[in-house]
Motif scaffolding. Structure first.
Motif, mmCIF file in Angstrom:
data_model
loop_
_atom_site.group_PDB
_atom_site.id
_atom_site.type_symbol
_atom_site.label_atom_id
_atom_site.label_comp_id
_atom_site.label_asym_id
_atom_site.label_seq_id
_atom_site.Cartn_x
_atom_site.Cartn_y
_atom_site.Cartn_z
ATOM 1 N N SER A 1 36.035 37.960 41.125
ATOM 2 C CA SER A 1 36.882 37.668 39.964
ATOM 3 C C SER A 1 38.309 37.361 40.409
ATOM 4 N N ASN A 2 38.706 37.976 41.513
ATOM 5 C CA ASN A 2 40.021 37.725 42.099
ATOM 6 C C ASN A 2 39.880 37.571 43.596
ATOM 7 N N ASN B 1 33.962 33.633 33.570
ATOM 8 C CA ASN B 1 35.324 34.147 33.407
ATOM 9 C C ASN B 1 36.282 33.655 34.480
ATOM 10 N N ARG C 1 40.174 33.979 40.027
ATOM 11 C CA ARG C 1 41.611 33.730 40.201
ATOM 12 C C ARG C 1 41.897 33.731 41.688
ATOM 13 N N PRO D 1 42.940 36.064 26.950
ATOM 14 C CA PRO D 1 43.513 36.388 28.269
ATOM 15 C C PRO D 1 42.466 36.902 29.251
ATOM 16 N N GLY D 2 42.466 36.327 30.437
ATOM 17 C CA GLY D 2 41.582 36.779 31.502
ATOM 18 C C GLY D 2 40.132 36.396 31.339
#
Lengths: 116, 109
Positions: free
Chosen positions: A9-10, A109, A112, B39-40
């Motif tokens: 996710s990151n 989602n 990032r 958001p996110g």
């Protein structure tokens, strides 16, 4: 059922390093897309797969970017020699087919990516 | 070329209607979509309209399409604080989706 899953996710990496971003589409979806979203912007098209083949990679910014989908399901976006300008959210989306009128995109989602 | 434009911000009071506008350039677009992003999170499909339709209603959402002017709008009736998000319109040709820059909707209690 399960949606589009993206991992990690990151991701924080140093300039010059290599990264891989993974996308698990919805089961049975033949069309898969990668988009990049910079802060305050809309998603920007990178590449589209129909099955295993990249049908349109015109959005890839340069040859440091590459994506594969070897078995027509999971896809990996690969970025070589990362630069700070590559920092963004990388979104994956899938649909049953690309051309069907009732087959909208389903997004994950995002990952990032931060290049330091 | 392909380009989708939206205004950047919209602020409304809770209970009022919100209208988010979008202009697109590709007259061959077959479908036009509205997505919501919190958001996110990734983008969530809200609704879509086929290019030969003028209007589509789906509960609190009304989509209006003016194909001559290449103008698309999304009206949200009785806007709630949970509607606060970024809204993207997108045009689709054969397979490629082109997204606008997004409109940030802020709902004031």
């Amino acid at each position: 059922g399960a949606g589009v899953s993206q991992t990690p996710s990151n991701k924080v990496t140093e300039k010059g390093k290599y990264v891989e971003l993974r996308c698990d589409p919805i089961s049975g979806h033949t069309a898969l897309y990668w988009y990049r979203q910079s802060l305050g912007q809309g998603p920007e098209f990178l590449i589209y797969f129909q099955g295993t083949g990249a049908a349109d990679d015109s959005g890839l910014p340069n040859d440091r970017f590459f994506a594969v989908r070897p078995e027509g399901s999971v896809s990996t976006l690969k970025i070589q020699r990362t630069e700070r300008g590559d920092s963004a959210v990388y979104l994956c989306a899938s649909s049953e087919t690309a051309t069907s009128p009732n087959s909208p995109l389903h997004f994950g989602n995002g990952t990032r990516l931060t290049v330091t | 070329g392909e380009d989708v434009e939206q205004s950047l911000f919209l602020s409304v009071r809770e209970g009022d209607s919100s209208v988010i506008n979008c202009t697109y350039t590709d007259s061959s677009s077959t479908y036009l979509y509205w997505y919501k992003q919190e958001p996110g999170a990734g983008l969530q499909l809200l609704t879509y309209i086929f290019s030969n339709m003028d209007m589509k209603q789906d509960q609190r959402l009304t989509v209006l399409l003016n194909k001559k002017d290449k103008h698309l709008s999304l009206r949200i009736a009785d806007t709630q604080t949970g509607d606060s998000a970024i809204y993207f319109c997108a045009e689709k040709g054969t397979y490629k989706y082109i997204f606008g820059t997004g409109t940030r909707l802020k709902v004031l209690a």
